[in-house]
Design a protein around this motif. Structure first.
Motif, mmCIF file in Angstrom:
data_model
loop_
_atom_site.group_PDB
_atom_site.id
_atom_site.type_symbol
_atom_site.label_atom_id
_atom_site.label_comp_id
_atom_site.label_asym_id
_atom_site.label_seq_id
_atom_site.Cartn_x
_atom_site.Cartn_y
_atom_site.Cartn_z
ATOM 1 N N PRO A 19 0.803 -1.221 0.000
ATOM 2 C CA PRO A 19 0.000 0.000 0.000
ATOM 3 C C PRO A 19 0.842 1.280 0.000
ATOM 4 O O PRO A 19 0.404 2.317 -0.476
ATOM 5 C CB PRO A 19 -0.811 -0.095 1.296
ATOM 6 C CG PRO A 19 -0.841 -1.553 1.619
ATOM 7 C CD PRO A 19 0.469 -2.096 1.117
ATOM 8 N N GLU A 43 -4.470 4.496 -2.737
ATOM 9 C CA GLU A 43 -5.820 4.642 -2.202
ATOM 10 C C GLU A 43 -6.424 3.261 -1.985
ATOM 11 O O GLU A 43 -6.256 2.346 -2.798
ATOM 12 C CB GLU A 43 -6.685 5.433 -3.175
ATOM 13 C CG GLU A 43 -6.214 6.850 -3.389
ATOM 14 C CD GLU A 43 -6.999 7.560 -4.478
ATOM 15 O OE1 GLU A 43 -8.039 7.029 -4.924
ATOM 16 O OE2 GLU A 43 -6.554 8.639 -4.883
ATOM 17 N N THR A 44 -7.154 3.120 -0.896
ATOM 18 C CA THR A 44 -7.753 1.832 -0.554
ATOM 19 C C THR A 44 -8.687 1.342 -1.652
ATOM 20 O O THR A 44 -8.703 0.142 -1.970
ATOM 21 C CB THR A 44 -8.495 1.930 0.792
ATOM 22 O OG1 THR A 44 -7.536 2.290 1.792
ATOM 23 C CG2 THR A 44 -9.145 0.620 1.165
ATOM 24 N N VAL A 74 -1.337 2.301 7.055
ATOM 25 C CA VAL A 74 -2.721 2.405 6.563
ATOM 26 C C VAL A 74 -3.598 1.424 7.344
ATOM 27 O O VAL A 74 -4.524 0.829 6.812
ATOM 28 C CB VAL A 74 -2.812 2.142 5.037
ATOM 29 C CG1 VAL A 74 -2.077 3.216 4.264
ATOM 30 C CG2 VAL A 74 -2.295 0.760 4.680
ATOM 31 N N ASP A 77 -7.402 0.692 7.153
ATOM 32 C CA ASP A 77 -7.950 0.069 5.948
ATOM 33 C C ASP A 77 -7.538 -1.390 5.764
ATOM 34 O O ASP A 77 -8.064 -2.073 4.883
ATOM 35 C CB ASP A 77 -7.543 0.877 4.718
ATOM 36 C CG ASP A 77 -8.177 2.262 4.724
ATOM 37 O OD1 ASP A 77 -9.258 2.421 5.317
ATOM 38 O OD2 ASP A 77 -7.589 3.174 4.132
ATOM 39 N N MET A 81 -9.084 -4.676 3.300
ATOM 40 C CA MET A 81 -8.279 -5.449 2.351
ATOM 41 C C MET A 81 -8.328 -6.939 2.679
ATOM 42 O O MET A 81 -8.490 -7.774 1.783
ATOM 43 C CB MET A 81 -6.841 -4.940 2.368
ATOM 44 C CG MET A 81 -6.708 -3.500 1.918
ATOM 45 S SD MET A 81 -5.033 -2.890 2.235
ATOM 46 C CE MET A 81 -5.349 -1.131 2.381
#
Length: 118
Positions: A19, A43-44, A74, A77, A81
């Motif tokens: 990421p 970006e996620t 991150v 998030d 994922m």
């Protein structure tokens, strides 16, 4: 003439996603040259899209690895994922230097949250 098909894995089993190459450390041995100075973070939504596309393109995938840099930069998030990977039946692995594990209790709490997803 060399046949490249002998050297290319057309059925990969591991999807690796970084990421960010931003890291809390700057190890001289780092193969990606990650440092705290790196600013770019994927970006996620893009990462989730890449997971979808990879699984569609390579049904042979078995594992998704989140790495970096330090993927826990991150952290909010990461559950998204992992959940996306799990929805495709993928196992997950997270590579971290553990900067966020400021105590045994903090480490166990964070790991417990992630383990609930798998």
């Amino acid at each position: 003439m060399m046949d490249l098909r002998n050297y290319v894995n057309s059925a990969p089993s591991i999807l690796t996603i970084a990421p960010t190459y931003k890291c809390t450390a700057a190890c001289k041995e780092c193969c990606f040259r990650c440092t705290p100075k790196v600013e770019q973070i994927l970006e996620t939504d893009k990462i989730l899209q890449y997971i979808d596309e990879a699984v569609e393109s390579f049904p042979s995938l078995k594992i998704m690895v989140l790495t970096g840099g330090e993927c826990f930069l991150v952290a909010k998030d990461i559950p998204l994922m992992i959940s996306r990977a799990k929805s495709y039946g993928l196992m997950t692995r997270v590579v971290t230097n553990g900067f966020w594990a400021t105590s045994y209790e903090v480490a166990i709490k964070k790991c417990d949250l992630l383990l609930m997803l798998v």
